[in-house]
Enzyme design. Sequence first.
Site, mmCIF file in Angstrom:
data_model
loop_
_atom_site.group_PDB
_atom_site.id
_atom_site.type_symbol
_atom_site.label_atom_id
_atom_site.label_comp_id
_atom_site.label_asym_id
_atom_site.label_seq_id
_atom_site.Cartn_x
_atom_site.Cartn_y
_atom_site.Cartn_z
ATOM 1 C CB CYS A 73 -3.481 5.804 11.340
ATOM 2 S SG CYS A 73 -4.324 4.527 10.408
ATOM 3 N NE ARG A 112 -7.005 5.009 6.513
ATOM 4 C CZ ARG A 112 -6.952 6.267 6.898
ATOM 5 N NH1 ARG A 112 -7.604 6.663 7.949
ATOM 6 N NH2 ARG A 112 -6.236 7.135 6.245
ATOM 7 C CG ASP A 114 3.636 0.814 9.532
ATOM 8 O OD1 ASP A 114 3.366 1.693 10.367
ATOM 9 O OD2 ASP A 114 3.805 1.068 8.328
ATOM 10 N NE ARG A 127 1.176 11.595 7.691
ATOM 11 C CZ ARG A 127 1.180 12.786 8.259
ATOM 12 N NH1 ARG A 127 0.066 13.381 8.591
ATOM 13 N NH2 ARG A 127 2.297 13.397 8.503
ATOM 14 N NE ARG A 177 1.234 9.797 10.599
ATOM 15 C CZ ARG A 177 0.632 8.876 9.855
ATOM 16 N NH1 ARG A 177 -0.607 8.531 10.100
ATOM 17 N NH2 ARG A 177 1.263 8.330 8.832
ATOM 18 C CE LYS A 216 -1.420 1.541 4.012
ATOM 19 N NZ LYS A 216 -1.324 2.844 4.637
ATOM 20 C CG ASN A 217 2.395 2.686 3.533
ATOM 21 O OD1 ASN A 217 1.236 3.081 3.338
ATOM 22 N ND2 ASN A 217 2.839 2.338 4.731
#
Length: 464
Positions: free
Chosen positions: A146, A426, A334, A122, A151, A48-49
């Site tokens: 999240c 997500r 994570d 994000r 952040r 995903k990232n």
Amino acid sequence: MGSLRKERPLRQLFYVLRRSPQRGIMEHQYFIKGGNPLVGSVEIGGAKNSALGILAAAIMCDETVTIRNLPDVNDINVFINAIKSIGAQIVYPNPNDRHIVMINGRGIRNLEVDNEYIRQIRASYYLIGALLGKYKEAAVALPGGCNIGARPIDQHQKGFKALGADIKIDKGMIYARADKLVGKTIYLDVVSVGATINIMLAASMAEGKTIIENAAKEPHVVDVAQFLNQMGADIRGAGTGRIRINGVKKFKAADHEIIPDQIEAGTFMCAAAATMGDVTITHVIPQHLEAITAKLLDMGAQIEETDDAIRVVVPKRLGSTTIKTMPHPGFPTDMQSQFVVCLALASGNSLVTEKIFESRFQYTGELVKMGANITVEGTTAFIQGVDKLTGAIVKAPDLRAGAALVIAGLSAEGCTCVEDIKYIKRGYENFAEKLRSLGGIIEEREIASHEDQEHEMRRLELVG
Ligand code: EPZ
């Protein structure tokens, strides 16, 4: 359990009313019956990232790029809708398959990205780097994501400013503009995945040479750099702390397959470990999982690796360990919550220190409801292993902690209901289906009231 409602004391009733989903508002929840060791084989999807950075990079190209192994998860679909809304052309060549997408950024007319959805993710910040690099201008709603800590995005801003952009933040929007971008040496004060990728995006179309010092080394930073290079960018050193970028004027068509999701893989490794199962996790790059594998070995798991698969076998109770989260190649933040679940059930005392996001232990209160013995002081969790967890109604506070609570439910005695699974969706594709294929008892239900929730829990209690 039959007469639960009649006998509920006032205090308990208040608790139920306070936390029940309002009547009429349907909410998806997972209902889990724990106790089955997970056994079998599961295939991991695209990262995903990585995908979020790659989708942003794709709109910098006016020719069509093809992206494969795209995960079909909510954050990705929100991001795709956002780039579509500003004029990028999006085509799924196989209409029923959302894992391959073709993107062309030629039609982009609107440089302002804002809607209620993009504010929740994000990675919306990658659109600043991509649009600023390509058009020298961008306006993007400030990132949500999240709730795991403050952040800030000061390092992103520092990078854009160094390249010559004016940055302004006003009413929840970030505005970036430059007459031209010129390469510079940028030293990141903190190792940031987002800032590294964002600066890489903008700098890849700046004039001259940019050097990012103290860059993040995560596999997804390397994947985004490789995709940019395929489109004609000139980026070297991705995966090290010093990335060198020679700006180019435009990009060309490319075809790229996203790397496997290291965190999805790690999550299934922990699910296997916590349930004392035997799971082969396929379509992974074992080198990306080294920090996770090392910790599981340390705790007594048996691990077998092949070129693109990892088997995790846990025949007896795991032992304790010490974990400190770090930027790659250190132990990933994570994976912190999924390991805490394993350690909550391991023998002995463990210490877990969170060094990346200061509020990433919120979920431990939910684990305590399930019988875990965890005390958090500042950024350290002290875990005293217990013999068993017991099912409870728990709430997912964020994506990874949500997945961790599901693992806890699968390892617990009795029934667990995980609320707020929108966070899990997500970032995990077909999470419940994949767990079911390994023998986990987990069902997703749309719930409108506490009575429905209770009914589902009672029903599942009778299964198996
Ligand atoms: C990325 O977040 C991931 N998100 C996160 O994944 C992941 O937890 C995190 O990297 C760390 O690996 C995406 O890729 C979309 P950072 P990011 O910038 O980029 C501080 C998940 O569950 N910092 O590497 O936002 C920051 O506060 C998620 O998939 C600054 O101080 O993280 C943190 O302490 C959640 N200033 C540290 O750096 C900045 O300008 C690392 O954050 C930027 C960051």
